[in-house]
Design a protein around this motif. Structure first.
Motif, PDB file in Angstrom:
ATOM      1  N   LYS A   1       0.184   9.406   0.257  1.00 43.45           N
ATOM      2  CA  LYS A   1      -1.025   8.652   0.618  1.00 43.45           C
ATOM      3  C   LYS A   1      -2.186   9.573   0.988  1.00 43.45           C
ATOM      4  CE  LYS A   1      -1.212   4.967   0.625  1.00 43.45           C
ATOM      5  NZ  LYS A   1      -1.486   4.106  -0.546  1.00 43.45           N
TER       6      LYS A   1
ATOM      7  N   GLU B   1      -2.349  -5.447  -3.161  1.00 49.50           N
ATOM      8  CA  GLU B   1      -1.396  -4.923  -2.183  1.00 49.50           C
ATOM      9  C   GLU B   1      -0.677  -6.068  -1.478  1.00 49.50           C
ATOM     10  OE1 GLU B   1      -3.098  -0.534  -1.053  1.00 49.50           O
ATOM     11  OE2 GLU B   1      -3.520  -2.170   0.334  1.00 49.50           O
TER      12      GLU B   1
ATOM     13  N   CYS C   1       0.871  -1.171   0.000  1.00 50.22           N
ATOM     14  CA  CYS C   1       0.000   0.000   0.000  1.00 50.22           C
ATOM     15  C   CYS C   1       0.910   1.224   0.000  1.00 50.22           C
ATOM     16  CB  CYS C   1      -0.903  -0.026   1.235  1.00 50.22           C
ATOM     17  SG  CYS C   1      -1.933   1.440   1.356  1.00 50.22           S
TER      18      CYS C   1
ATOM     19  N   GLN D   1      -5.677  -5.669   4.707  1.00 57.55           N
ATOM     20  CA  GLN D   1      -5.946  -6.170   3.353  1.00 57.55           C
ATOM     21  C   GLN D   1      -4.691  -6.594   2.587  1.00 57.55           C
ATOM     22  OE1 GLN D   1      -7.859  -2.573   2.149  1.00 57.55           O
ATOM     23  NE2 GLN D   1      -6.236  -1.952   0.751  1.00 57.55           N
TER      24      GLN D   1
ATOM     25  N   ARG E   1       3.983  -1.867  -7.381  1.00 54.68           N
ATOM     26  CA  ARG E   1       3.270  -0.663  -6.945  1.00 54.68           C
ATOM     27  C   ARG E   1       3.760  -0.279  -5.544  1.00 54.68           C
ATOM     28  NH1 ARG E   1      -2.266   0.069  -4.518  1.00 54.68           N
ATOM     29  NH2 ARG E   1      -0.944   1.140  -3.016  1.00 54.68           N
TER      30      ARG E   1
ATOM     31  N   HIS F   1      -8.574  -3.158  -2.321  1.00 58.47           N
ATOM     32  CA  HIS F   1      -9.424  -2.062  -1.841  1.00 58.47           C
ATOM     33  C   HIS F   1     -10.905  -2.396  -1.930  1.00 58.47           C
ATOM     34  CE1 HIS F   1      -5.546   0.000  -2.097  1.00 58.47           C
ATOM     35  NE2 HIS F   1      -6.020   0.711  -1.094  1.00 58.47           N
TER      36      HIS F   1
ATOM     37  N   ASP G   1      -3.393   0.220   5.639  1.00 61.23           N
ATOM     38  CA  ASP G   1      -4.136  -0.916   5.058  1.00 61.23           C
ATOM     39  C   ASP G   1      -3.582  -2.290   5.458  1.00 61.23           C
ATOM     40  OD1 ASP G   1      -5.937   0.811   3.931  1.00 61.23           O
ATOM     41  OD2 ASP G   1      -5.200   0.634   1.877  1.00 61.23           O
TER      42      ASP G   1
HETATM   43 MN    MN Z   1      -4.015   1.002   0.169  1.00 58.29          MN
END
Ligand code: MN
Ligand code: PEP
Length: 366
Positions: free
Chosen positions: A56, A230, A27, A244, A51, A204, A241
């Protein structure tokens, strides 16, 4: 309004065109060590595009707002040491200039930014004259025109290598997922702009590392092109995050478990009719789910009525329901007689349910 975009492939040299295109990484870039460890593992597992969020957009101030430009040389190191391409989120012209300066290969516009045409325009203007591939996340609100508008702004600035990221839509009430996928919106985007690749963001959408596989599978069954997932060397310790994110090893398992089915039956390409039918199927599923939710509330009402000695049926309330649903039908240009017929059936079932619940409670009380 017809969307006319002049598009070119987002594929980077050496990245295969076969489904799904995978983009993975944390993330947020947090430390050089976390970035490098995660990147090395992902690269060893075959990931080609890395990524990492550098800036953020957080819902509330005070949480980690990204490491900022300090993290860009780490991404350069990822490129140099693993050969992966890098992708970051940009929301301002400054972000674009910085990312380009550090050789970032692909950009994405975040969901909160897509919702703001001023910001999208600023990013588009900063990109003018470059050949950067840009992915645009859907806006947080379920507004397809706003999403398409962002592609048009970029395209008018000469950006042709465009792709969409479907990351679901923000909802106030609690649902199974962090964001409501509303798949029919992504399908409609594909119907409107068939050449635009669509990458699903199961991280997400679901908000839960345990649900990444099922959302990814759904995306592949809907014939979308890629997945952005992620992944963090140690999700539990992630600065954003955490719930997740998956480890690179977990990501590898997910990739092995996803079944890629052939989109066409025989060699027949999908027609517009197929796509419209697919949207109908999704909406019908939602209709049934909403009716089920309504029934479960009816049962709660039955319990209340039982406890307070109220009868199941109250004529005035039913008249009110019919009058207000008739008005809603008219507002939505539906035939009110049809909507009333629908409500009679729903109401009948609801009364049956309530009667059953009250009988059961009565039996239990004896
Ligand atoms: Mn994120
Ligand atoms: C992200 O990709 O980390 C991000 C901030 O996503 P979104 O814009 O979809 O919320």
């Amino acid at each position: 309004m017809e969307a006319k975009l002049e598009l070119e492939s987002i594929l980077l040299p050496g990245v295969e065109g076969k489904r799904p295109l995978i983009i993975a990484g944390p993330c947020s870039a947090e430390t050089e060590e976390q970035v490098m460890n995660t990147a090395r593992e992902l690269s060893a597992n075959g990931v080609k595009i890395f990524r990492a969020g550098i800036w953020k957009p957080r819902t509330r101030p005070g949480s980690f707002e990204g490491i900022g430009s300090t993290g860009l040389p780490w991404l350069q190191r990822v490129k140099k040491e693993t050969g992966m391409y890098t992708a970051v989120e940009v929301a301002t012209a400054q972000h674009v200039y910085e990312a380009i300066k550090y050789g970032v290969d692909m950009l994405w516009i975040g969901a909160r930014t897509t919702a703001n045409p001023f910001a999208v325009q600023e990013v588009a203007d900063a990109l003018r004259g470059t050949d950067m591939p840009v992915l645009v996340k859907n806006p947080v609100n379920p507004d397809l025109e706003l999403w398409i508008g962002a592609f048009e702004r970029l395209n008018r600035a000469g950006i042709k290598r465009l792709g969409a990221i479907h990351r679901g839509f923000s909802v106030y009430q609690k649902i199974k997922y962090r964001n409501d996928p509303q798949w029919q919106i992504a399908i409609e985007l594909h119907r409107r702009i068939p050449q635009l690749p669509i990458i699903t963001d199961p991280s997400h959408i679901s908000g839960d590392s345990e649900l990444i596989l099922e959302v990814s599978q759904q995306a592949m069954d809907l014939n979308f092109d890629g997945l952005i997932i992620e992944s963090h060397e140690c999700p539990a310790r992630a600065w954003s995050d955490a719930k997740q994110q998956v480890t690179p090893a977990h990501l590898k398992m997910i990739m092995n478990d996803i079944v890629i089915r052939d989109a066409s039956i025989g060699d027949k390409p999908r027609t517009e009719l197929d796509e419209l039918r697919q949207q109908i199927d999704i909406l019908d599923k939602q209709i049934v789910e909403i009716v089920a939710k309504r029934m479960s509330i009816s049962e709660k009402i039955a319990k209340y009525k039982y406890e307070n000695g109220i009868t199941v049926l109250q004529a005035r309330r039913y008249d009110e329901i019919l009058a207000s649903r008739r008005a809603t039908a008219e507002q939505n240009k539906l035939n009110p007689d049809f909507v009333i017929k629908l409500y009679e059936a729903i109401h009948e079932e609801s009364v049956n349910r309530q009667t059953a619940v009250m009988l059961e409670l009565q039996k239990a009380a004896k």
